[in-house]
Every structure is written in structure tokens, then in C-alpha cells.
Design a protein around this motif. Structure first.
Motif, PDB file in Angstrom:
ATOM      1  N   LEU A   1       0.865  -1.180   0.000  1.00 23.09           N
ATOM      2  CA  LEU A   1       0.000   0.000   0.000  1.00 23.09           C
ATOM      3  C   LEU A   1       0.900   1.229   0.000  1.00 23.09           C
ATOM      4  O   LEU A   1       1.792   1.351   0.808  1.00 23.09           O
ATOM      5  CB  LEU A   1      -0.875  -0.037   1.245  1.00 23.09           C
ATOM      6  CG  LEU A   1      -1.976   0.993   1.380  1.00 23.09           C
ATOM      7  CD1 LEU A   1      -3.038   0.784   0.324  1.00 23.09           C
ATOM      8  CD2 LEU A   1      -2.610   0.892   2.746  1.00 23.09           C
ATOM      9  N   SER A   2       0.675   2.132  -0.953  1.00 29.53           N
ATOM     10  CA  SER A   2       1.473   3.349  -1.010  1.00 29.53           C
ATOM     11  C   SER A   2       0.596   4.505  -1.449  1.00 29.53           C
ATOM     12  O   SER A   2      -0.512   4.320  -1.931  1.00 29.53           O
ATOM     13  CB  SER A   2       2.650   3.176  -1.973  1.00 29.53           C
ATOM     14  OG  SER A   2       2.187   2.889  -3.273  1.00 29.53           O
ATOM     15  N   THR A   3       1.127   5.713  -1.291  1.00 31.95           N
ATOM     16  CA  THR A   3       0.353   6.861  -1.742  1.00 31.95           C
ATOM     17  C   THR A   3       0.338   6.869  -3.258  1.00 31.95           C
ATOM     18  O   THR A   3       1.324   6.511  -3.910  1.00 31.95           O
ATOM     19  CB  THR A   3       0.938   8.179  -1.220  1.00 31.95           C
ATOM     20  OG1 THR A   3       2.232   8.358  -1.773  1.00 31.95           O
ATOM     21  CG2 THR A   3       0.985   8.211   0.293  1.00 31.95           C
ATOM     22  N   ALA A   4      -0.762   7.271  -3.823  1.00 28.47           N
ATOM     23  CA  ALA A   4      -0.907   7.275  -5.277  1.00 28.47           C
ATOM     24  C   ALA A   4       0.043   8.268  -5.924  1.00 28.47           C
ATOM     25  O   ALA A   4       0.513   8.044  -7.031  1.00 28.47           O
ATOM     26  CB  ALA A   4      -2.348   7.589  -5.651  1.00 28.47           C
ATOM     27  N   ALA A   5       0.349   9.361  -5.243  1.00 22.86           N
ATOM     28  CA  ALA A   5       1.202  10.396  -5.818  1.00 22.86           C
ATOM     29  C   ALA A   5       2.578   9.864  -6.220  1.00 22.86           C
ATOM     30  O   ALA A   5       3.225  10.421  -7.098  1.00 22.86           O
ATOM     31  CB  ALA A   5       1.341  11.562  -4.848  1.00 22.86           C
ATOM     32  N   GLN A   6       3.021   8.771  -5.600  1.00 27.95           N
ATOM     33  CA  GLN A   6       4.304   8.168  -5.950  1.00 27.95           C
ATOM     34  C   GLN A   6       4.259   7.477  -7.304  1.00 27.95           C
ATOM     35  O   GLN A   6       5.295   7.259  -7.914  1.00 27.95           O
ATOM     36  CB  GLN A   6       4.693   7.107  -4.914  1.00 27.95           C
ATOM     37  CG  GLN A   6       4.929   7.618  -3.535  1.00 27.95           C
ATOM     38  CD  GLN A   6       5.136   6.454  -2.587  1.00 27.95           C
ATOM     39  OE1 GLN A   6       4.172   5.863  -2.121  1.00 27.95           O
ATOM     40  NE2 GLN A   6       6.383   6.134  -2.322  1.00 27.95           N
ATOM     41  N   HIS A   7       3.073   7.111  -7.763  1.00 25.82           N
ATOM     42  CA  HIS A   7       2.966   6.239  -8.922  1.00 25.82           C
ATOM     43  C   HIS A   7       2.187   6.806 -10.098  1.00 25.82           C
ATOM     44  O   HIS A   7       2.055   6.143 -11.119  1.00 25.82           O
ATOM     45  CB  HIS A   7       2.326   4.910  -8.495  1.00 25.82           C
ATOM     46  CG  HIS A   7       3.092   4.221  -7.423  1.00 25.82           C
ATOM     47  ND1 HIS A   7       4.354   3.690  -7.615  1.00 25.82           N
ATOM     48  CD2 HIS A   7       2.801   4.006  -6.121  1.00 25.82           C
ATOM     49  CE1 HIS A   7       4.788   3.160  -6.499  1.00 25.82           C
ATOM     50  NE2 HIS A   7       3.868   3.343  -5.570  1.00 25.82           N
ATOM     51  N   VAL A   8       1.655   8.007  -9.972  1.00 25.01           N
ATOM     52  CA  VAL A   8       0.944   8.627 -11.090  1.00 25.01           C
ATOM     53  C   VAL A   8       1.680   9.893 -11.515  1.00 25.01           C
ATOM     54  O   VAL A   8       2.346  10.531 -10.702  1.00 25.01           O
ATOM     55  CB  VAL A   8      -0.531   8.964 -10.744  1.00 25.01           C
ATOM     56  CG1 VAL A   8      -1.326   7.703 -10.476  1.00 25.01           C
ATOM     57  CG2 VAL A   8      -0.632   9.919  -9.589  1.00 25.01           C
ATOM     58  N   ALA A  14      -4.687  17.338  -8.456  1.00 28.78           N
ATOM     59  CA  ALA A  14      -5.130  16.503  -9.581  1.00 28.78           C
ATOM     60  C   ALA A  14      -5.057  15.020  -9.218  1.00 28.78           C
ATOM     61  O   ALA A  14      -5.670  14.186  -9.879  1.00 28.78           O
ATOM     62  CB  ALA A  14      -4.297  16.778 -10.822  1.00 28.78           C
ATOM     63  N   VAL A  15      -4.301  14.673  -8.162  1.00 29.46           N
ATOM     64  CA  VAL A  15      -4.235  13.290  -7.685  1.00 29.46           C
ATOM     65  C   VAL A  15      -5.462  13.058  -6.809  1.00 29.46           C
ATOM     66  O   VAL A  15      -5.579  13.604  -5.714  1.00 29.46           O
ATOM     67  CB  VAL A  15      -2.947  13.011  -6.872  1.00 29.46           C
ATOM     68  CG1 VAL A  15      -2.930  11.576  -6.380  1.00 29.46           C
ATOM     69  CG2 VAL A  15      -1.709  13.310  -7.703  1.00 29.46           C
ATOM     70  N   ALA A  57      -8.936   5.920 -14.665  1.00 28.11           N
ATOM     71  CA  ALA A  57      -7.717   6.248 -15.410  1.00 28.11           C
ATOM     72  C   ALA A  57      -6.523   6.398 -14.465  1.00 28.11           C
ATOM     73  O   ALA A  57      -5.411   5.954 -14.785  1.00 28.11           O
ATOM     74  CB  ALA A  57      -7.929   7.533 -16.210  1.00 28.11           C
ATOM     75  N   GLN A  58      -6.738   6.983 -13.287  1.00 29.36           N
ATOM     76  CA  GLN A  58      -5.641   7.131 -12.342  1.00 29.36           C
ATOM     77  C   GLN A  58      -5.187   5.785 -11.795  1.00 29.36           C
ATOM     78  O   GLN A  58      -3.992   5.575 -11.556  1.00 29.36           O
ATOM     79  CB  GLN A  58      -6.018   8.093 -11.219  1.00 29.36           C
ATOM     80  CG  GLN A  58      -6.053   9.527 -11.699  1.00 29.36           C
ATOM     81  CD  GLN A  58      -6.114  10.543 -10.591  1.00 29.36           C
ATOM     82  OE1 GLN A  58      -5.777  10.273  -9.433  1.00 29.36           O
ATOM     83  NE2 GLN A  58      -6.538  11.750 -10.941  1.00 29.36           N
ATOM     84  N   VAL A  59      -6.101   4.850 -11.605  1.00 24.79           N
ATOM     85  CA  VAL A  59      -5.701   3.511 -11.155  1.00 24.79           C
ATOM     86  C   VAL A  59      -4.899   2.807 -12.257  1.00 24.79           C
ATOM     87  O   VAL A  59      -3.898   2.150 -11.970  1.00 24.79           O
ATOM     88  CB  VAL A  59      -6.922   2.676 -10.715  1.00 24.79           C
ATOM     89  CG1 VAL A  59      -6.534   1.231 -10.452  1.00 24.79           C
ATOM     90  CG2 VAL A  59      -7.536   3.284  -9.464  1.00 24.79           C
ATOM     91  N   ARG A  74      10.317   9.809 -12.648  1.00 19.23           N
ATOM     92  CA  ARG A  74       8.895  10.182 -12.654  1.00 19.23           C
ATOM     93  C   ARG A  74       8.087   9.128 -13.417  1.00 19.23           C
ATOM     94  O   ARG A  74       8.502   8.666 -14.475  1.00 19.23           O
ATOM     95  CB  ARG A  74       8.748  11.542 -13.324  1.00 19.23           C
ATOM     96  CG  ARG A  74       7.354  12.081 -13.299  1.00 19.23           C
ATOM     97  CD  ARG A  74       7.388  13.571 -13.619  1.00 19.23           C
ATOM     98  NE  ARG A  74       6.070  14.102 -13.754  1.00 19.23           N
ATOM     99  CZ  ARG A  74       5.265  14.386 -12.748  1.00 19.23           C
ATOM    100  NH1 ARG A  74       5.658  14.176 -11.528  1.00 19.23           N
ATOM    101  NH2 ARG A  74       4.062  14.875 -12.963  1.00 19.23           N
ATOM    102  N   PRO A  75       6.917   8.745 -12.897  1.00 20.56           N
ATOM    103  CA  PRO A  75       6.080   7.751 -13.587  1.00 20.56           C
ATOM    104  C   PRO A  75       5.650   8.239 -14.971  1.00 20.56           C
ATOM    105  O   PRO A  75       5.421   9.430 -15.180  1.00 20.56           O
ATOM    106  CB  PRO A  75       4.854   7.613 -12.685  1.00 20.56           C
ATOM    107  CG  PRO A  75       5.244   8.171 -11.374  1.00 20.56           C
ATOM    108  CD  PRO A  75       6.301   9.186 -11.642  1.00 20.56           C
TER     109      PRO A  75
END
Length: 106
Positions: A1-8, A14-15, A57-59, A74-75
Motif C-alpha cells: 500500500l502506497s500513496t498514489a502520488a508516488q505512482h501517477v 489533480a491526484v 484512469a488514475q488507477v 517520474r512515472p
């Protein structure tokens, strides 16, 4: 489990996802909570239902970011190419509602 901001590749408010995790190579899950303080908040104080497509889309993007994670890099942009069938009977999403979103590669 991680914050989404690390991966988008999104930034700031916008996150929309609060967390994201992968289960296997082909399945990514994300969590979001409808907030009243986003640029997407509607007049009723929640989110419009079309924002669920952006959450999907973010997922998808987060899943690509997890699979291709490299520290300091950066992703890349992940794309939701289409939605086969989307139905929602709600007029909008109520503030405070927790949403769980799943993306599966086909």
C-alpha cells in the motif's frame, strides 16, 4: 500500500487517489475519498459521477507506475483507452464517501 502520488504522473490536487496497491501482475486497486476541497467538487459539494472515469484512469496509471517503479524516475503516463460499459444511478458522489477502484489488464 502506497500513496498514489508516488505512482501517477499527476501533481497536487489533480491526484484523486489516496492510496494504491497491486495484487499480481494484472490487477491494481486504488482508494479515494470524495472531498469537498478539490477543483472537481460540484455545486452540491460532492463530485460529479463522470469523475469516476478519471479515477479509473488514475488507477490504470498507478498500476503502470507500480510495475515500472524506479527510484528518482517520474512515472510515465498510463492511459485508459476506453470504457465498455459505465452506469451510475447517483446524481453525484457525496463528500466523505470512500471509493475502491479496480483496474485489470485484459
Amino acid at each position: 500500500l502506497s500513496t498514489a502520488a508516488q505512482h501517477v504522473p499527476h501533481e497536487g490536487d489533480a491526484v484523486l487517489l489516496s492510496s494504491v496497491w497491486a495484487e499480481g501482475e494484472l490487477r491494481t486497486l486504488g482508494r479515494a475519498q470524495v472531498a469537498a476541497d478539490t477543483p472537481f467538487t460540484d455545486a452540491a459539494g460532492g463530485w460529479p459521477v463522470w469523475l469516476l472515469v478519471e479515477l479509473m484512469a488514475q488507477v490504470v496509471a498507478a498500476g503502470a507506475g507500480i510495475r515500472e517503479f524506479r527510484p528518482g524516475v517520474r512515472p510515465r503516463l498510463g492511459l485508459l483507452l476506453g470504457v465498455r460499459d459505465f452506469r451510475c444511478t447517483l446524481p453525484h458522489l457525496v463528500t466523505g464517501t470512500e471509493l475502491l477502484v479496480e483496474a485489470a489488464l485484459a
